[in-house]
Design a protein around this motif. Sequence first.
Motif, mmCIF file in Angstrom:
data_model
loop_
_atom_site.group_PDB
_atom_site.id
_atom_site.type_symbol
_atom_site.label_atom_id
_atom_site.label_comp_id
_atom_site.label_asym_id
_atom_site.label_seq_id
_atom_site.Cartn_x
_atom_site.Cartn_y
_atom_site.Cartn_z
ATOM 1 N N ARG A 79 -58.804 -19.124 -6.578
ATOM 2 C CA ARG A 79 -58.583 -20.578 -6.580
ATOM 3 C C ARG A 79 -57.274 -20.988 -7.250
ATOM 4 O O ARG A 79 -56.579 -21.868 -6.771
ATOM 5 N N HIS A 80 -56.980 -20.317 -8.380
ATOM 6 C CA HIS A 80 -55.849 -20.783 -9.195
ATOM 7 C C HIS A 80 -54.738 -19.741 -9.383
ATOM 8 O O HIS A 80 -53.652 -20.094 -9.859
ATOM 9 N N GLY A 81 -55.049 -18.474 -9.138
ATOM 10 C CA GLY A 81 -54.028 -17.419 -9.256
ATOM 11 C C GLY A 81 -53.742 -16.971 -10.673
ATOM 12 O O GLY A 81 -52.941 -16.069 -10.893
ATOM 13 N N ARG A 82 -54.385 -17.588 -11.660
ATOM 14 C CA ARG A 82 -54.173 -17.150 -13.048
ATOM 15 C C ARG A 82 -55.238 -17.763 -13.963
ATOM 16 O O ARG A 82 -56.016 -18.625 -13.530
ATOM 17 N N LEU A 83 -55.229 -17.298 -15.212
ATOM 18 C CA LEU A 83 -56.140 -17.853 -16.223
ATOM 19 C C LEU A 83 -55.345 -18.058 -17.507
ATOM 20 O O LEU A 83 -54.639 -17.155 -17.952
ATOM 21 N N ASP A 84 -55.463 -19.250 -18.103
ATOM 22 C CA ASP A 84 -54.724 -19.552 -19.339
ATOM 23 C C ASP A 84 -55.637 -19.670 -20.563
ATOM 24 O O ASP A 84 -55.224 -19.363 -21.676
ATOM 25 N N ILE A 85 -56.862 -20.207 -20.339
ATOM 26 C CA ILE A 85 -57.753 -20.505 -21.477
ATOM 27 C C ILE A 85 -59.153 -19.979 -21.157
ATOM 28 O O ILE A 85 -59.683 -20.242 -20.071
ATOM 29 N N LEU A 86 -59.733 -19.247 -22.115
ATOM 30 C CA LEU A 86 -61.142 -18.853 -21.983
ATOM 31 C C LEU A 86 -61.863 -19.254 -23.256
ATOM 32 O O LEU A 86 -61.501 -18.795 -24.344
ATOM 33 N N GLY A 123 -66.399 -11.138 -22.143
ATOM 34 C CA GLY A 123 -65.469 -12.238 -21.897
ATOM 35 C C GLY A 123 -64.057 -11.879 -22.347
ATOM 36 O O GLY A 123 -63.083 -12.103 -21.626
ATOM 37 N N CYS A 124 -63.946 -11.298 -23.540
ATOM 38 C CA CYS A 124 -62.612 -10.914 -24.054
ATOM 39 C C CYS A 124 -61.991 -9.875 -23.139
ATOM 40 O O CYS A 124 -60.808 -9.950 -22.798
ATOM 41 N N LYS A 125 -62.796 -8.906 -22.733
ATOM 42 C CA LYS A 125 -62.273 -7.813 -21.900
ATOM 43 C C LYS A 125 -61.750 -8.349 -20.565
ATOM 44 O O LYS A 125 -60.614 -8.080 -20.177
ATOM 45 N N TYR A 126 -62.589 -9.125 -19.881
ATOM 46 C CA TYR A 126 -62.178 -9.655 -18.573
ATOM 47 C C TYR A 126 -61.142 -10.769 -18.725
ATOM 48 O O TYR A 126 -60.269 -10.932 -17.877
ATOM 49 N N GLY A 127 -61.238 -11.504 -19.817
ATOM 50 C CA GLY A 127 -60.280 -12.591 -20.051
ATOM 51 C C GLY A 127 -58.880 -12.061 -20.290
ATOM 52 O O GLY A 127 -57.906 -12.533 -19.694
ATOM 53 N N VAL A 128 -58.774 -11.052 -21.148
ATOM 54 C CA VAL A 128 -57.453 -10.470 -21.440
ATOM 55 C C VAL A 128 -56.871 -9.864 -20.159
ATOM 56 O O VAL A 128 -55.680 -10.048 -19.859
ATOM 57 N N ALA A 129 -57.705 -9.174 -19.381
ATOM 58 C CA ALA A 129 -57.214 -8.575 -18.130
ATOM 59 C C ALA A 129 -56.685 -9.675 -17.200
ATOM 60 O O ALA A 129 -55.597 -9.550 -16.635
ATOM 61 N N ALA A 130 -57.437 -10.769 -17.074
ATOM 62 C CA ALA A 130 -57.018 -11.860 -16.165
ATOM 63 C C ALA A 130 -55.754 -12.536 -16.679
ATOM 64 O O ALA A 130 -54.870 -12.897 -15.896
ATOM 65 N N MET A 131 -55.655 -12.700 -17.990
ATOM 66 C CA MET A 131 -54.475 -13.374 -18.566
ATOM 67 C C MET A 131 -53.240 -12.488 -18.537
ATOM 68 O O MET A 131 -52.123 -12.972 -18.661
ATOM 69 N N GLY A 140 -43.497 -12.430 -15.878
ATOM 70 C CA GLY A 140 -44.168 -13.702 -15.599
ATOM 71 C C GLY A 140 -44.396 -14.489 -16.877
ATOM 72 O O GLY A 140 -44.035 -14.042 -17.971
ATOM 73 N N ALA A 141 -44.986 -15.670 -16.725
ATOM 74 C CA ALA A 141 -45.264 -16.505 -17.898
ATOM 75 C C ALA A 141 -46.321 -15.820 -18.754
ATOM 76 O O ALA A 141 -46.154 -15.629 -19.954
ATOM 77 N N GLY A 142 -47.403 -15.376 -18.096
ATOM 78 C CA GLY A 142 -48.466 -14.625 -18.763
ATOM 79 C C GLY A 142 -49.035 -15.339 -19.964
ATOM 80 O O GLY A 142 -48.862 -16.535 -20.146
ATOM 81 N N GLY A 143 -49.719 -14.579 -20.772
ATOM 82 C CA GLY A 143 -50.257 -15.112 -22.019
ATOM 83 C C GLY A 143 -51.478 -15.979 -21.803
ATOM 84 O O GLY A 143 -51.948 -16.164 -20.681
ATOM 85 N N GLY A 144 -51.993 -16.496 -22.896
ATOM 86 C CA GLY A 144 -53.175 -17.336 -22.820
ATOM 87 C C GLY A 144 -53.848 -17.467 -24.172
ATOM 88 O O GLY A 144 -53.335 -16.968 -25.184
#
Length: 266
Positions: A79-86, A123-131, A140-144
Amino acid sequence: MMAGRVEGKIAIVTGGATGIGRAAARRLAEEGAKVTVTDVNVEAGQAVAEELGGDALFVQQDVRQEADWQRLMDTVADRHGRLDILHNNAGILATQKSQFLADTDLEQWRALQAVNVEGVFLGCKYGVAAMSVGGREKGGAGGGAIVNMSSIAGLIGTAGAVAYGASKGAVRQLTKSVAIDCARKGLGIRCNSVHPGIIQTDMGNAVMSLSGGDPERAWAASIRRVPMGEAGQAVDVANCVLFLASDEARHVTGAELVVDGGITVI
Ligand SMILES: NC(=O)c1ccc[n+]([C@@H]2O[C@H](COP(=O)([O-])OP(=O)(O)OC[C@H]3O[C@@H](n4cnc5c(N)ncnc54)[C@H](O)[C@@H]3O)[C@@H](O)[C@H]2O)c1
């Protein structure tokens, strides 16, 4: 119009159907984030996404299930192509009435760790991978920003919440390890924990019923413990989550933000 504090950021709030999660999803959306709300409570979760409107979405998710995390991250990426906040907010208090040591059986202990600790770990594991996708190392901009929900029960002892307190202590420590790992790897990902005290939500009400006495009297007794003289509201915690999720907290990682009206100060 002034840009919001998290304008255009892509956010996930777990356990966002009620209470603090719902308030955090609202505040993030009000400040310009595109929020995906998840929960096991489908009806209430869908209602929150509808209320937020715009780009908000509800995804059914049990944070204990790795397959659910994978599906959630795939949905957000499509949907969004990235994740910034979890915001790893989903949590439970108890599966049985009393939580004193002698009354806590292994089943209850494990049930609490499964949601409150394993859910945040996944959540941390999948969140860090997505970010990290398209992250700084790839130009890229990356981060989160990851904001994990702990509690004052993760900071001080609570005789009547043995398994819950242990789970929230683990979240506090996990947060710091993730923060250091991300910082040293230069991922631009911050990870912090929030520690609410006595907050007026469904869970807050459940806490007051734990003793088996009159919940109204239990609320009054609890509020007497709060130096600031009142219980916190979900939005008070949500505003702390918003700060940590935003670029205003760009130099803050591995920190504990206590929101308890002063309970743990004395
Ligand atoms: N209310 C308080 O006084 C207080 C104090 C300190 C910390 N907290 C923490 O804040 C967080 C939110 O609590 P709240 O007071 O809003 O409680 P709440 O019960 O209103 O909300 C918790 C949400 O998590 C969801 N959930 C439970 N298990 C789940 C699972 N396996 N997968 C996905 N979602 C799940 C529930 O359906 C619910 O919508 C929790 O982590 C809680 O431990 C609350």
